[in-house]
Design a protein around this motif. Structure first.
Motif, mmCIF file in Angstrom:
data_model
loop_
_atom_site.group_PDB
_atom_site.id
_atom_site.type_symbol
_atom_site.label_atom_id
_atom_site.label_comp_id
_atom_site.label_asym_id
_atom_site.label_seq_id
_atom_site.Cartn_x
_atom_site.Cartn_y
_atom_site.Cartn_z
ATOM 1 N N CYS A 26 -2.342 -2.073 2.439
ATOM 2 C CA CYS A 26 -1.783 -1.558 3.687
ATOM 3 C C CYS A 26 -2.810 -1.657 4.826
ATOM 4 N N CYS A 29 -3.371 2.484 5.986
ATOM 5 C CA CYS A 29 -4.094 3.449 5.137
ATOM 6 C C CYS A 29 -5.056 2.772 4.158
ATOM 7 N N ARG A 31 -4.668 1.383 1.403
ATOM 8 C CA ARG A 31 -4.419 1.529 -0.034
ATOM 9 C C ARG A 31 -3.627 0.325 -0.522
ATOM 10 N N PHE A 33 -0.846 -1.544 -2.961
ATOM 11 C CA PHE A 33 0.435 -1.207 -3.593
ATOM 12 C C PHE A 33 1.005 -2.457 -4.233
ATOM 13 N N CYS A 40 4.700 0.442 3.454
ATOM 14 C CA CYS A 40 3.711 0.950 2.503
ATOM 15 C C CYS A 40 4.297 2.177 1.791
ATOM 16 N N HIS A 42 2.748 4.484 0.428
ATOM 17 C CA HIS A 42 1.875 5.648 0.600
ATOM 18 C C HIS A 42 2.072 6.304 1.961
ATOM 19 N N CYS A 43 2.074 5.490 3.035
ATOM 20 C CA CYS A 43 2.127 6.062 4.390
ATOM 21 C C CYS A 43 3.361 5.621 5.169
ATOM 22 N N HIS A 44 4.180 4.764 4.577
ATOM 23 C CA HIS A 44 5.467 4.362 5.162
ATOM 24 C C HIS A 44 5.335 3.641 6.493
#
Ligand SMILES: [Zn+2]
Length: 131
Positions: A26, A29, A31, A33, A40, A42-44
């Motif tokens: 991402c 963030c 991270r 995936f 993402c 995690h943070c959309h």
């Protein structure tokens, strides 16, 4: 941006054809995936960069398949979920060993090979096996 879901995974398969394992990270963030998605998980937010993975993993789960899904698929083969140090899990085949030699937590490393359709994909083999 990808126009459809299949295009989202094009970089993965293009890299695999070159013998490289890449995973989306991402841009917001940072991270990882997997599988590739527009947002993402995690943070959309939208936007990711394909990054080359270390190529190591551990077996998270697996099963041995003894009945071929199609003609000319040799059995048995091992389908597994491996956990990469980047924090993602990936479904793959565990190769270069018998089903009896696979165990949960076993260290594995990426090894590219052709699937039964001839498409080059990342598989994982025991980390102590030779290339
Ligand atoms: Zn994110």
């Amino acid at each position: 941006m990808a126009r459809n879901l299949a295009e989202l995974s094009d970089p993965f398969f293009a890299a695999a054809a070159e013998g490289r394992l890449v995973i989306p990270r991402c841009d917001q963030c940072n991270r990882f995936f997997f599988y590739p998605t527009v947002l993402c998980p995690h943070c959309h937010t939208m936007g990711h960069t394909w990054v080359e993975a270390a190529g190591t993993a551990r077996v998270y789960s697996f099963t041995a398949v003894y009945r071929a899904p199609a003609i000319n698929v040799p059995t048995p083969y091992v389908v597994g979920v491996v956990e990469l140090p980047e924090g993602i899990r990936m479904m793959t085949n565990i190769v270069d060993c018998s089903a009896d030699d696979v165990s949960i937590g076993m260290p594995v490393k990426v090894r590219f090979g052709a699937n039964w359709e001839g498409r080059q994909l990342p598989f994982f083999a025991p980390a102590d096996s030779s290339d």
